[in-house]
Scaffold this motif. Structure first.
Motif, PDB file in Angstrom:
ATOM      1  N   TYR A  30     -11.720  42.342 -30.777  1.00  0.00           N
ATOM      2  CA  TYR A  30     -11.740  41.601 -29.656  1.00  0.00           C
ATOM      3  C   TYR A  30     -13.515  41.947 -29.210  1.00  0.00           C
ATOM      4  CZ  TYR A  30      -6.676  41.117 -29.536  1.00  0.00           C
ATOM      5  OH  TYR A  30      -5.631  40.709 -29.157  1.00  0.00           O
ATOM      6  N   MET A  62     -14.775  45.765 -30.796  1.00  0.00           N
ATOM      7  CA  MET A  62     -13.158  46.198 -31.169  1.00  0.00           C
ATOM      8  C   MET A  62     -12.701  46.325 -31.806  1.00  0.00           C
ATOM      9  SD  MET A  62     -10.776  48.200 -28.088  1.00  0.00           S
ATOM     10  CE  MET A  62      -9.431  46.713 -28.713  1.00  0.00           C
ATOM     11  N   VAL A  93      -9.399  45.720 -34.220  1.00  0.00           N
ATOM     12  CA  VAL A  93      -8.721  46.219 -33.983  1.00  0.00           C
ATOM     13  C   VAL A  93      -7.346  46.152 -34.889  1.00  0.00           C
ATOM     14  CG1 VAL A  93      -6.471  45.158 -32.708  1.00  0.00           C
ATOM     15  CG2 VAL A  93      -7.809  45.403 -31.279  1.00  0.00           C
ATOM     16  N   PRO A 109       4.516  50.125 -33.460  1.00  0.00           N
ATOM     17  CA  PRO A 109       4.091  51.043 -32.063  1.00  0.00           C
ATOM     18  C   PRO A 109       3.616  50.001 -31.323  1.00  0.00           C
ATOM     19  CG  PRO A 109       2.886  51.875 -33.228  1.00  0.00           C
ATOM     20  CD  PRO A 109       4.131  51.314 -33.718  1.00  0.00           C
ATOM     21  N   ASN A 110       3.373  50.079 -29.597  1.00  0.00           N
ATOM     22  CA  ASN A 110       2.389  48.737 -28.886  1.00  0.00           C
ATOM     23  C   ASN A 110       0.811  49.534 -28.630  1.00  0.00           C
ATOM     24  OD1 ASN A 110       3.854  47.694 -26.528  1.00  0.00           O
ATOM     25  ND2 ASN A 110       4.208  49.528 -25.345  1.00  0.00           N
ATOM     26  N   GLY A 111       0.588  48.625 -29.095  1.00  0.00           N
ATOM     27  CA  GLY A 111      -1.023  48.689 -29.476  1.00  0.00           C
ATOM     28  C   GLY A 111      -0.917  48.979 -30.873  1.00  0.00           C
ATOM     29  N   ALA A 112      -0.288  49.201 -31.666  1.00  0.00           N
ATOM     30  CA  ALA A 112      -0.613  48.552 -32.742  1.00  0.00           C
ATOM     31  C   ALA A 112      -1.473  47.624 -33.890  1.00  0.00           C
ATOM     32  CB  ALA A 112       0.182  48.648 -34.277  1.00  0.00           C
ATOM     33  N   GLY A 113      -1.366  45.842 -32.906  1.00  0.00           N
ATOM     34  CA  GLY A 113      -1.928  45.113 -33.683  1.00  0.00           C
ATOM     35  C   GLY A 113      -0.867  44.204 -33.629  1.00  0.00           C
ATOM     36  N   LYS A 114      -0.410  44.113 -33.410  1.00  0.00           N
ATOM     37  CA  LYS A 114       0.866  43.369 -33.996  1.00  0.00           C
ATOM     38  C   LYS A 114       0.826  41.604 -33.204  1.00  0.00           C
ATOM     39  CE  LYS A 114       4.833  45.328 -32.521  1.00  0.00           C
ATOM     40  NZ  LYS A 114       3.575  46.745 -31.834  1.00  0.00           N
ATOM     41  N   THR A 115       0.509  41.629 -31.771  1.00  0.00           N
ATOM     42  CA  THR A 115       0.239  40.665 -31.933  1.00  0.00           C
ATOM     43  C   THR A 115      -0.999  39.763 -31.975  1.00  0.00           C
ATOM     44  OG1 THR A 115       1.632  41.122 -29.701  1.00  0.00           O
ATOM     45  CG2 THR A 115      -0.336  39.277 -29.509  1.00  0.00           C
ATOM     46  N   THR A 116      -2.137  41.179 -32.000  1.00  0.00           N
ATOM     47  CA  THR A 116      -3.569  40.622 -32.648  1.00  0.00           C
ATOM     48  C   THR A 116      -3.171  39.878 -34.231  1.00  0.00           C
ATOM     49  OG1 THR A 116      -4.599  42.188 -31.371  1.00  0.00           O
ATOM     50  CG2 THR A 116      -6.169  41.418 -32.553  1.00  0.00           C
TER      51      THR A 116
END
Ligand SMILES: Nc1ncnc2c1ncn2[C@@H]1O[C@H](COP(=O)(O)OP(=O)(O)O)[C@@H](O)[C@H]1O
Ligand SMILES: [Mg+2]
Lengths: 235, 295
Positions: A11, A14, A16, A35-42
């Motif tokens: 983004y 930054m 990811v 884990p949360n914030g790992a970048g799966k959604t990205t």
């Protein structure tokens, strides 16, 4: 069916994703954990093209689609059940489903698709005329999956479809996903926080951590390794 | 006597309100789809007024013909403005798009002044009048009102019944959701922006029927303010809301003029001009999320 190689994105300035690679085999369930914030959604958004990849390569059905715009990827049969649903809450359940069949090819098959999703989720038929915003959390999640099916996909990517649901509904969502694969031959890329259920459903597993694939393998191997479970999955 | 005056002014206010409504629909559409407040809105109304004036005085063409011409010119300007400036600013902070639309507004004003000069101009389209017991209505105003209703209905039909209109609604509701359904969201941004500007330029054609000698490069600013007030009244992202709010605003503005005129010692015209400010002030008090807050 889908091959992601050394993909990079993020983004603004930054970064990811730092070059993860993965492969999704036709007619299987592949699970992406982390884990949360790992970048799966990205990663899912980058595969679909709503985030532009900075580098790397995406191949779908032997065709390079790295920079293809999202609507053209939908035409090719790639579909996403996004995190946070993104339903049209002021439209009726029926209108939401019709939106799923927005592309011309999907529109040709709209009657069959409607019949299919109503048989999968009879409650949606009952609530046909109701605004999507008035549905319960579980019903909204079903509608999100149903809307993805309306696009006439070959491959569905699901981003935490069981998030925030009661245990009984979580089981229902996983049953539906397995049914889509087993009965309708759909290829599935499943992102989940629910590690146990994902390991049971999937035939291959990737673990993403800080934008990189740290582990991949068969679910049995990952379940069997105390190191992996402790380091990345917290179970 | 006062009731006759009031009835007359309210009638004119309603007719003008239809034009206000159309003038605001474009603002709401653009805000709804790309979340940008077009501060240069009124200058596009001015463009429509000049298009009408030129077609009428130089080419002898009736304002009826100016309507489709204005739509085409407006959409062309909209696409140009979108692809050169706005596209990059959709995801930028609000200040960037506010400044950009403000700058484009000034650019249009100065271009108009360069070409046409700063004089007030007008034209007279003589198509008869209707004499009512309490007032006389030029047919041109009635035609403008009919035109505004036709444009509003057309937009309503496009929005609710067509595939591209439905896609626009889906983007207004949830652009990410629209994207996963296969809507080409970037094209919908461009199209809505162009249609929003097109409608606005068309409203400038209709407005000329109400300002016999008021066409001027700097006429736009006042209408930007009115359109903001009407858009807030109408719920910001709803083009239909904007149309009905326009009718209400026209009635209030002209009704208030009549009443202000009764107060001894005040200048009713300047008081009416400030009315939009007062309405905006009170609306923001009641609706503190303000212009930029959705819902
Ligand atoms: N829209 C965004 N803008 C800026 N940063 C974001 C955005 N979405 C996610 N991020 C950041 O990107 C990283 C990965 O997020 P995400 O892909 O949502 O992870 P996951 O889905 O694995 O929880 C996180 O550090 C998050 O803060
Ligand atoms: Mg996520």
């Amino acid at each position: 069916m889908l091959k992601v190689e050394n993909i990079e994105s993020g983004y603004g300035s930054m970064q990811v994703l730092w070059g993860p690679s993965l492969e999704v085999k036709k007619g299987s369930i592949t699970s992406l954990l982390g884990p949360n914030g790992a970048g799966k959604t990205t990663l899912l958004m980058t595969i679909l093209g709503s985030i532009e990849p900075w580098g790397g390569k995406i191949t779908y059905e032997d065709r390079e689609v790295t920079h293809l715009p999202t609507h053209k990827k939908v035409d090719l049969g790639i579909s996403l059940v996004p995190e946070g649903k993104h339903l049209f809450v002021d439209m009726s359940v029926h209108e939401n489903l019709v939106m799923g069949a927005y592309r011309k090819e999907a529109l040709k098959n709209i009657d069959d698709s409607l019949e299919l999703v109503y048989s999968l989720f009879p409650v949606l038929k009952e609530r046909d005329r109701q605004k999507a915003g008035t549905l319960s959390g579980g019903e909204q999640q079903m509608l999100t999956i149903a809307r993805a099916i309306m696009t006439k996909p070959k491959m569905i990517m699901l981003d935490e479809p069981s998030q925030g649901l009661a245990p009984k509904l979580v089981a229902e969502v996983f049953e539906t996903i397995q049914k889509l694969e087993a009965e309708f031959g759909l290829t599935i890329l499943l992102v989940e926080q629910n590690v146990v259920a994902s390991l049971n459903a999937a035939s291959y597993v990737y673990i993403l951590h800080e934008g990189r694939i740290k582990v991949e393998g068969n679910p049995e191997d990952i379940r069997g390794s105390a190191d992996i479970r402790e380091a990345y999955l917290g179970i | 006597m006062i009731f006759e005056l009031l009835a007359g002014n309210l009638t004119h206010g309603l007719l003008l309100g239809g034009v206000y409504g159309v003038a605001t629909m474009g603002l709401s559409l653009i805000f709804g789809v790309i979340n940008v407040v077009n501060v240069g809105h009124g200058q596009f109304i001015m463009v429509g007024a000049f298009v009408t004036l030129i077609l009428f005085t130089a080419l002898g063409l009736s304002p009826v013909i100016a309507i489709p011409v204005a739509l085409i010119i407006g959409m062309a300007l909209g696409f140009l403005f979108f692809y050169t400036v706005m596209r990059k600013l959709i995801k930028a902070p609000e200040l960037a798009s506010l400044l950009a639309t403000f700058a484009v507004g000034i650019l249009l004003e100065e271009l108009a002044k360069l070409i046409f000069g700063a004089d007030f101009r007008g034209y007279y389209w003589d198509v008869g009048k209707i004499i009512l017991p309490f007032t006389t209505i030029p047919m041109s105003k009635l035609y403008a009102f009919i035109g505004s209703i036709a444009i509003a209905l057309f937009l309503y039909f496009w929005f609710s019944k067509t595939r591209s209109g439905t896609a626009v609604r889906s983007v207004i509701e949830d652009s990410e959701g629209a994207r996963v359904c296969g809507v080409n969201v970037d094209w919908i941004y461009a199209l809505s922006f162009a249609i929003g500007i097109g409608i606005t330029v068309m409203s400038g054609v209709l407005l000329t029927m109400f300002i016999p000698v008021g066409i001027n490069p700097y006429m736009g600013g006042a209408y930007t303010l009115k359109a903001f007030v009407i858009a807030v009244l109408g719920g910001l992202t709803s083009p239909y809301g904007a149309f009905f709010a326009g009718l209400i605003f026209g009635l209030v503005e002209n009704g208030a003029y009549t009443l202000f005129a009764l107060i001894p010692g005040v200048a009713p015209f300047s008081l009416t001009v400030s009315l939009a400010f007062w309405m905006l002030f009170f609306l923001l008090l009641v609706k503190p999320t303000g212009l930029l807050g959705k819902k």
